[in-house]
Design an enzyme around this catalytic site. Structure first.
Site, PDB file in Angstrom:
ATOM      1  CD  GLU A 152     -60.342   2.268   6.044  1.00 26.96           C
ATOM      2  OE1 GLU A 152     -60.498   2.057   4.823  1.00 26.96           O
ATOM      3  OE2 GLU A 152     -59.420   2.957   6.487  1.00 26.96           O
ATOM      4  CD  GLU A 311     -56.061   0.851   8.214  1.00 31.16           C
ATOM      5  OE1 GLU A 311     -55.802   1.420   7.134  1.00 31.16           O
ATOM      6  OE2 GLU A 311     -56.946  -0.004   8.332  1.00 31.16           O
TER       7      GLU A 311
HETATM    8  C1  GLA Z   1     -57.504   1.421   4.416  1.00 28.53           C
HETATM    9  C2  GLA Z   1     -57.744  -0.035   4.757  1.00 28.53           C
HETATM   10  C3  GLA Z   1     -56.484  -0.838   4.752  1.00 28.53           C
HETATM   11  C4  GLA Z   1     -55.620  -0.478   3.583  1.00 28.53           C
HETATM   12  C5  GLA Z   1     -55.334   0.995   3.611  1.00 28.53           C
HETATM   13  C6  GLA Z   1     -54.411   1.453   2.502  1.00 28.53           C
HETATM   14  O1  GLA Z   1     -57.246   2.221   5.483  1.00 28.53           O
HETATM   15  O2  GLA Z   1     -58.392  -0.209   5.992  1.00 28.53           O
HETATM   16  O3  GLA Z   1     -56.837  -2.201   4.709  1.00 28.53           O
HETATM   17  O4  GLA Z   1     -56.263  -0.798   2.399  1.00 28.53           O
HETATM   18  O5  GLA Z   1     -56.540   1.695   3.470  1.00 28.53           O
HETATM   19  O6  GLA Z   1     -54.140   2.811   2.555  1.00 28.53           O
END
Ligand code: GLA
Ligand code: ZN
Length: 660
Positions: A152, A311
């Site tokens: 991210e 995710e």
């Molecule tokens: C993001 C991050 C993860 C985690 C999630 C929690 O997507 O990439 O590592 O912290 O948020 O919602």
């Protein structure tokens, strides 16, 4: 197995196994539970740098060797992440300048994650080393399926090194300081530069008045982040040219131009955390579903092919003011929604909850109770079962005849500009309102930017396309002349790529095509409305009202109040084979639905279904070579009748029809 050869939908998620290196019992139990839940993929090492390089140049890969082997033995694919999203403390202790300098020019102390400086050469060197170590060590490993670069990526650094790089970037763009002064209109308030060294990034206690500068810093930092990513990609490709790479995208306003980034990766990965059940009203999931679908349609449209849902949470998050549990059935529905929009996977953050740390209460498939006798596990297991039965969907495409323009450059500029509405500009809301109206008409929609190819669409909606990049006006003209229908709105075609206002009337240079010219824009206060009538129904005009000069368009509706009563508010003009439509105000949702409904009928765009269902039913479609899959998703918790099927609350029905 190679990613390209995999025939199944992926099911799995982030597996932070480095936290359990001293617990072989847990690692063994995880494999058992993964297999039981139909998990065929895990993402390893997202934040494992400390476990891989506990001290500078001391590497400890043995635990990962074992883990990779055990994944291969159990036919679980590995998406291997480069660990650059989180760094060990020793690195910052020796080199504090790897930490980001924030917008207030304060250098961060060590902590948190994803907060490094993208210029810092030492950090870049260390990232390259660890990436090459990982790639060379696991290049031939049978479990390795895909690279996940960093995590991210987002944000900006304002350190001296970044400022230096910014000046080089500006020199490259403008060549001469005179040209920069001209494009920045820097004579305003006497801000003309005489030397590149006088320029620094926009700053609360410094320069905030030059919009071109603000925009350029965002562009520069996006380019720098993409350059950082490219270097990581080079490091792993050197050893694994045949393993595809991705990076997880997550927020459309994260500072990175995802359109440009996507040119450097092999497939798109998207993280999605819709705030289900949070609107405070029963059965109010529809709007959440619309914004989730927007993210998925955006992701699919970047490369016009299926993407990965990298995710999502199987239960709750810990990042919002209130993080509610997904109600029974919502996990299946929200997973299917991603698939319906073009995802070839359902992956989670996270497989197992950690015992400590910031996210110990974030949802996971396995909680600290270690059990599979839980509601969450059972729902995940069910998703695994359904995904297995849907492997025929892998690679299935979406065929969109309509597109909506959601343009990074224009939106960033619109965010910054000091206009007659400084608050509640409503930009994101407006985008979603137009998108929702298209969705509710049951058509497939691509989300594109203004640099995209227009010719494959019959209808393009361009709400608030404030900035026209070079060539855009001509593209719109050709699109319409060749038979397309283009919806332009208020606040469009005002500025060039550097936020310099075009001479002449907006929308820039297109009066002949739209038959209107925007002379003034009235901003309404929150709660105020003008009115207009379309097809005998009265609608509200709010927030922005362009006052148009009529230059030959067919006027379909006029304002009914205020001093511009009688001026056109919705117009259409035939130009060549197509139509240029102009909507002069922010119009209520019911109007947008009616307008797009008529335009879809007129352009003959195929609807996924012609039956109209209740408000909370979303309809999507994918095509394999031989089959058509229609998805009917009930976002209410009550039963709904869809064609001849009765859907339970939160149920998704997939209808498969042979097309060959
Ligand atoms: C993001 C991050 C993860 C985690 C999630 C929690 O997507 O990439 O590592 O912290 O948020 O919602
Ligand atoms: Zn920096």
């Amino acid at each position: 197995m190679r990613f390209q050869d995999n025939k199944e939908m992926l099911h799995g998620g982030d597996y932070n196994a480095d936290q359990w290196r001293d617990r072989p019992d847990i690692l063994a139990e995880d494999i058992r539970l993964m297999k039981k839940a139909g998990v065929n993929t895990v993402t390893l090492c997202v934040f494992s740098w400390s476990a891989l390089e506990p001290m500078e140049d001391v590497y400890t890969f043995e635990w990962l060797d074992k883990l990779m082997d055990s994944m291969a033995e159990n036919q679980i694919h590995v998406i291997l992440s480069t660990p650059s999203g989180g760094k060990p403390p020793w690195m910052a202790a020796k080199h504090p300048d790897i930490m980001r300098t924030n917008k207030d020019r304060i250098r961060l102390f060590y902590g948190e994650r994803e907060n490094h400086c993208n210029s810092n050469l030492y950090f870049r060197k260390k990232v390259r080393q660890i990436d090459e170590k990982l790639a060379s060590r696991y290049a031939k490993h049978p479990a390795l399926m895909l690279w996940h670069i960093s995590n991210e990526m987002y944000g900006q650094c304002h350190c001296d090194e970044c400022q230096q790089n910014f000046r080089l970037w500006l020199k490259n763009k403008y060549q001469t300081i005179d040209r920069l002064n001209q494009e920045y209109w820097s004579s305003f308030w006497s801000h003309s530069y005489t030397d590149w060294s006088e320029i620094s990034s926009p700053f609360r206690y410094g320069e905030t008045a030059i919009h071109g500068l603000e925009l350029d810093y965002q562009r520069f930092y996006s380019d720098l982040s993409i350059d950082f990513l490219k270097k990581e990609i080079e490091a792993v490709r050197k050893f694994t040219p045949e393993i595809p790479v991705t990076t997880n995208m997550f927020h459309l306003n994260c500072g990175i131009h995802y359109g440009r980034l996507s040119e450097h990766i092999d497939l798109i990965a998207w993280d999605s955390y819709p705030r289900w059940h949070c609107a405070g009203r029963r059965n109010s999931e529809w709007e959440t579903a619309v914004s989730a679908a927007f993210g998925y349609d955006f992701s699919r449209s970047l490369q016009k092919k299926p993407f990965l849902l990298m995710e999502s949470t199987p239960s709750t998050t810990n990042g919002f003011e209130v993080s509610k549990l997904k109600r029974p059935g919502m996990h299946m529905l929200s997973s299917m929604q991603a698939v319906a929009c073009g995802a070839d996977s359902v992956q989670y953050f996270q497989w197992r909850k950690s015992r400590g740390g910031y996210e110990k209460f974030h949802g996971a498939v396995i909680s600290q109770n270690g059990s599979c006798e839980t509601r969450v596990y059972r729902e995940v297991e069910e998703v695994g079962r359904v995904l297995k039965s849907l492997s025929c969907l892998k690679g299935a495409q979406t065929k969109a005849e309509a597109a909506m323009i959601y343009d990074w450059d224009s939106l960033r500029a619109l965010d910054e500009q000091k206009s007659m509405r400084r608050q509640n500009k409503g930009i994101e809301e407006t985008m979603l309102e137009h998108y929702e109206a298209l969705l509710k008409n049951y058509i497939s929609v691509d989300i594109i930017d203004q640099t995209a190819e227009f010719s494959e669409y019959s209808l393009i909606a361009a709400p608030m396309l404030y900035m026209f990049l070079p060539g855009t006006a001509e593209k719109i003209r050709q699109f319409i002349r060749n038979g397309g229908t283009f919806v332009m709105t208020y606040y469009s075609g005002l500025v060039n790529e550097n936020d310099l206002v075009y001479e002449g009337y907006p929308p820039y240079s297109l009066q002949d095509i739209f038959g209107v010219a925007s002379e003034e824009t009235d901003c309404l206060c929150d709660g105020e409305a003008n009115h207009f009538t379309y097809n005998n129904v009265s609608y509200q005009a709010t927030h922005y009202c362009d006052i148009l000069q009529h230059q030959g368009a067919e006027v379909l509706s006029v304002y009914e109040d205020d001093f511009y009563k009688g001026a056109p508010v919705f117009t259409r003009k035939k130009a060549g084979e197509g139509y240029g439509c102009y909507l002069a105000c922010r119009a209520e949702k019911a109007f947008l639905y009616a307008m797009y409904s008529d335009l879809i009928n007129e352009t003959g765009i195929r609807r996924i279904t012609d039956t109209v269902f209740t408000e909370d039913v979303m309809v999507k479609e994918r095509f394999s070579k031989t089959d058509r899959y229609q998805f009917f998703m009930n976002f209410s918790d009550e039963k709904r009748t869809i064609l001849s099927y009765e859907l339970d609350g939160y149920e998704c029905k997939v209808i498969e029809t042979k097309i060959l």
